[in-house]
Design a protein around this motif. Structure first.
Motif, PDB file in Angstrom:
ATOM      1  N   LYS A  70      16.310  38.138  18.286  1.00 17.08           N
ATOM      2  CA  LYS A  70      14.964  37.779  17.707  1.00 17.08           C
ATOM      3  C   LYS A  70      15.224  36.526  16.683  1.00 17.08           C
ATOM      4  N   LYS A  71      16.471  36.065  16.464  1.00 15.69           N
ATOM      5  CA  LYS A  71      16.806  34.843  15.659  1.00 15.69           C
ATOM      6  C   LYS A  71      17.168  33.752  16.518  1.00 15.69           C
ATOM      7  N   ILE A  72      17.090  33.732  17.644  1.00 19.15           N
ATOM      8  CA  ILE A  72      17.615  33.017  18.590  1.00 19.15           C
ATOM      9  C   ILE A  72      16.489  32.064  19.560  1.00 19.15           C
ATOM     10  N   SER A  73      16.727  30.808  19.429  1.00 18.28           N
ATOM     11  CA  SER A  73      15.867  29.982  20.316  1.00 18.28           C
ATOM     12  C   SER A  73      16.708  29.730  21.827  1.00 18.28           C
ATOM     13  N   GLY A  74      16.183  30.210  22.820  1.00 15.07           N
ATOM     14  CA  GLY A  74      16.781  30.207  24.106  1.00 15.07           C
ATOM     15  C   GLY A  74      17.859  31.181  24.442  1.00 15.07           C
ATOM     16  N   THR A  75      18.668  31.124  25.379  1.00 18.61           N
ATOM     17  CA  THR A  75      19.429  32.197  25.927  1.00 18.61           C
ATOM     18  C   THR A  75      20.988  32.288  25.760  1.00 18.61           C
ATOM     19  N   VAL A  76      21.689  33.040  25.409  1.00 18.47           N
ATOM     20  CA  VAL A  76      23.041  32.960  25.434  1.00 18.47           C
ATOM     21  C   VAL A  76      23.650  34.032  26.347  1.00 18.47           C
ATOM     22  N   ILE A  77      24.318  33.470  27.440  1.00 18.45           N
ATOM     23  CA  ILE A  77      24.969  34.469  28.386  1.00 18.45           C
ATOM     24  C   ILE A  77      26.616  34.740  28.337  1.00 18.45           C
ATOM     25  N   LEU A  78      26.961  35.836  28.068  1.00 18.38           N
ATOM     26  CA  LEU A  78      28.420  36.063  27.470  1.00 18.38           C
ATOM     27  C   LEU A  78      29.176  36.721  28.706  1.00 18.38           C
ATOM     28  N   MET A  79      30.281  36.185  29.053  1.00 19.65           N
ATOM     29  CA  MET A  79      31.471  36.990  29.873  1.00 19.65           C
ATOM     30  C   MET A  79      32.667  37.222  29.175  1.00 19.65           C
ATOM     31  N   PRO A  80      32.946  38.334  28.919  1.00 23.71           N
ATOM     32  CA  PRO A  80      34.305  38.624  28.001  1.00 23.71           C
ATOM     33  C   PRO A  80      35.462  38.109  28.832  1.00 23.71           C
ATOM     34  N   VAL A  81      35.496  38.670  29.879  1.00 29.23           N
ATOM     35  CA  VAL A  81      36.677  38.367  31.193  1.00 29.23           C
ATOM     36  C   VAL A  81      36.394  37.973  32.371  1.00 29.23           C
ATOM     37  N   LEU A  82      36.913  36.571  32.800  1.00 34.79           N
ATOM     38  CA  LEU A  82      36.633  36.222  34.141  1.00 34.79           C
ATOM     39  C   LEU A  82      37.864  36.808  35.065  1.00 34.79           C
ATOM     40  N   ASN A  83      39.077  36.537  34.647  1.00 33.15           N
ATOM     41  CA  ASN A  83      39.997  36.832  35.451  1.00 33.15           C
ATOM     42  C   ASN A  83      40.623  38.292  35.029  1.00 33.15           C
ATOM     43  N   LEU A  84      39.751  39.310  35.672  1.00 37.02           N
ATOM     44  CA  LEU A  84      40.100  40.746  35.332  1.00 37.02           C
ATOM     45  C   LEU A  84      41.429  41.281  36.012  1.00 37.02           C
ATOM     46  N   PRO A  85      41.645  40.743  37.099  1.00 44.66           N
ATOM     47  CA  PRO A  85      42.898  41.045  37.400  1.00 44.66           C
ATOM     48  C   PRO A  85      44.189  40.747  36.548  1.00 44.66           C
ATOM     49  N   ALA A  86      44.262  39.697  35.813  1.00 41.32           N
ATOM     50  CA  ALA A  86      45.151  39.171  35.123  1.00 41.32           C
ATOM     51  C   ALA A  86      45.043  40.082  33.864  1.00 41.32           C
ATOM     52  N   PHE A  87      43.843  40.268  33.250  1.00 41.61           N
ATOM     53  CA  PHE A  87      43.802  40.991  32.318  1.00 41.61           C
ATOM     54  C   PHE A  87      44.421  42.410  32.203  1.00 41.61           C
TER      55      PHE A  87
ATOM     56  N   GLY B  52      32.923  28.966  15.867  1.00 37.41           N
ATOM     57  CA  GLY B  52      32.659  27.919  16.625  1.00 37.41           C
ATOM     58  C   GLY B  52      31.374  28.017  17.578  1.00 37.41           C
ATOM     59  N   VAL B  53      31.537  29.178  18.065  1.00 38.30           N
ATOM     60  CA  VAL B  53      30.285  29.222  19.056  1.00 38.30           C
ATOM     61  C   VAL B  53      28.919  29.317  18.256  1.00 38.30           C
ATOM     62  N   LEU B  54      28.885  29.717  17.143  1.00 36.22           N
ATOM     63  CA  LEU B  54      27.759  29.880  16.275  1.00 36.22           C
ATOM     64  C   LEU B  54      27.588  28.358  15.795  1.00 36.22           C
ATOM     65  N   ASN B  55      28.624  27.547  15.480  1.00 36.43           N
ATOM     66  CA  ASN B  55      28.182  26.161  15.084  1.00 36.43           C
ATOM     67  C   ASN B  55      27.884  25.372  16.305  1.00 36.43           C
ATOM     68  N   VAL B  56      28.141  25.829  17.573  1.00 39.90           N
ATOM     69  CA  VAL B  56      27.580  25.048  18.915  1.00 39.90           C
ATOM     70  C   VAL B  56      26.131  25.408  18.993  1.00 39.90           C
ATOM     71  N   MET B  57      25.912  26.668  18.759  1.00 40.26           N
ATOM     72  CA  MET B  57      24.327  27.233  18.810  1.00 40.26           C
ATOM     73  C   MET B  57      23.512  26.399  17.700  1.00 40.26           C
ATOM     74  N   ARG B  58      24.033  26.070  16.453  1.00 37.12           N
ATOM     75  CA  ARG B  58      23.412  25.313  15.525  1.00 37.12           C
ATOM     76  C   ARG B  58      23.331  24.059  15.935  1.00 37.12           C
ATOM     77  N   HIS B  59      24.360  23.331  16.690  1.00 40.79           N
ATOM     78  CA  HIS B  59      24.349  22.067  17.233  1.00 40.79           C
ATOM     79  C   HIS B  59      23.261  21.870  18.176  1.00 40.79           C
ATOM     80  N   LEU B  60      22.986  22.914  18.863  1.00 42.08           N
ATOM     81  CA  LEU B  60      21.786  22.881  19.918  1.00 42.08           C
ATOM     82  C   LEU B  60      20.767  23.525  19.611  1.00 42.08           C
ATOM     83  N   GLY B  61      20.348  23.553  18.458  1.00 42.39           N
ATOM     84  CA  GLY B  61      19.094  24.123  17.836  1.00 42.39           C
ATOM     85  C   GLY B  61      18.745  25.571  18.238  1.00 42.39           C
ATOM     86  N   MET B  62      19.918  26.418  18.631  1.00 42.39           N
ATOM     87  CA  MET B  62      19.348  27.786  19.142  1.00 42.39           C
ATOM     88  C   MET B  62      19.233  28.733  17.772  1.00 42.39           C
TER      89      MET B  62
END
Ligand code: ZN
Length: 347
Positions: free
Chosen positions: A72-89, A224-234
């Protein structure tokens, strides 16, 4: 917006279990992905961790963002993937994917008919990154590596490289390294370079390491990600400092880490720009005795450690080839022939 996720409802956080396309990935367990769709229009930011399986603060940062971002406080959309390389994890395998023994971050943008890692990176780029307006790939030192926090992006005067560098600076870590080519000869490139090739501004941010869950590293990456979101106006506020008022993290049980992360984000970060990445290797297999630590400034010709044999004899003095700062360091004493010892950032 992102076809593989289906319809996203504005103002909601949705959990998805995604089967990535690719014959080699057909028997994979589905990968968790979280979408945080804002109520207002804005950019799509894609963030993943776990391209390398043992970089746990990065994984935790993505999980924490998924729990704390308020749609409700975001402009736009954030997509989050915690682990790509699941076999290694799952198998605690550093650097590579255990299925094909390939470092996924050397084969971007991947190949739909290639090996497992090539199909996995191809799917990441083509199912997620190409639909984003900006891409953040979170890393850290892998299980045998320590490092100082830094961001990498592509160098250049073109529009995508300039926007990538602006995002890298906004992230707010002590070092930003812009590079023009892969640091190691490899079949492909790294995530951020492949994204930039597709005209998507992208960075790779690193914090934490040595196979542990350092809270400070998690907070640096979340901030850092929050800072990027501010930078992008999100989200509201200036970069890199948070306003502290319109903070996008809401969970009550995270009050403590919230205030600590705010302190981190508020801290004035003097970012040092670096333009070259020099990697140092041992010729001999043996025991590695570093004489420097991550973050140390080293001089060209300086002895930065030795490699010994199992009788205790010195096989090799390791000499810094450049003036620079040690960004990452292999801390595991067992090293192989031509083994990687450290990466030095050069201004
Ligand atoms: Zn990594």
């Amino acid at each position: 917006m992102i076809p593989i996720l289906g319809e996203l409802t504005p103002g909601t956080t949705q959990r998805h279990l995604i089967k990535l396309p690719g014959a080699a990935l057909a028997n994979d367990e589905p990968r968790p992905v979280i979408s945080v769709a804002g109520t207002r229009p804005g950019p799509v930011l894609f963030v993943n961790a776990g391209v390398h399986g043992g970089e746990y603060p990065a994984v935790e940062a993505v999980i924490r963002l998924s729990k704390s971002l308020d749609p409700k406080k975001i402009s736009g959309t954030v997509i989050l993937m915690p682990v790509l390389n699941l076999p290694a994890f799952r198998t605690r395998t550093p650097f590579v994917c255990p299925i094909d023994n390939i470092n996924p971050n050397r084969v971007f943008p991947g190949d739909p008919h290639g090996s497992y890692s090539e199909q996995m990176t191809h799917a990441l780029i083509n199912e997620f990154v190409v639909y984003a307006d900006a891409y953040v790939d979170l890393h850290g030192g892998d299980i045998p590596e320590a490092l100082v926090p830094f961001v990498i992006c592509r160098s250049g005067d073109d529009e995508v490289s300039r926007r990538s560098k602006a995002i890298a600076m906004a992230f707010g870590l002590p070092y930003v390294l812009t590079v023009s080519k892969p640091v190691q000869p490899s079949k492909g490139s790294s995530s951020y370079a492949a994204a930039a090739e597709k005209e998507i501004p992208a960075i790779l941010a690193e914090a934490g390491g040595v196979g542990q869950m350092q809270e400070e590293a998690v907070e640096l990456l979340v901030s850092g990600v929050l800072n990027v979101m501010r930078h992008l106006g999100m989200i509201a506020g200036d970069t890199p400092a948070t306003t502290g008022k319109d903070e996008a993290r809401i969970s009550d049980d995270e009050i403590n880490s919230k205030s600590r992360a705010k302190r981190t984000a508020h801290r004035a970060v003097a970012t040092t720009l670096l333009a070259k990445f020099e990697w140092v290797y041992t010729k001999n297999a043996g025991i590695w005795y570093p004489k420097i630590a991550p973050g140390d400034v080293v001089k060209e010709g300086q002895q930065v450690g030795t490699v010994g044999d199992l009788f205790g004899e010195i096989l090799e003095e390791i000499i810094s080839p450049v003036n620079g700062v040690v960004l990452f360091l292999t801390i595991n004493p067992s090293v192989l022939e031509n083994g990687l010892l450290m990466g030095i950032g050069v201004a």
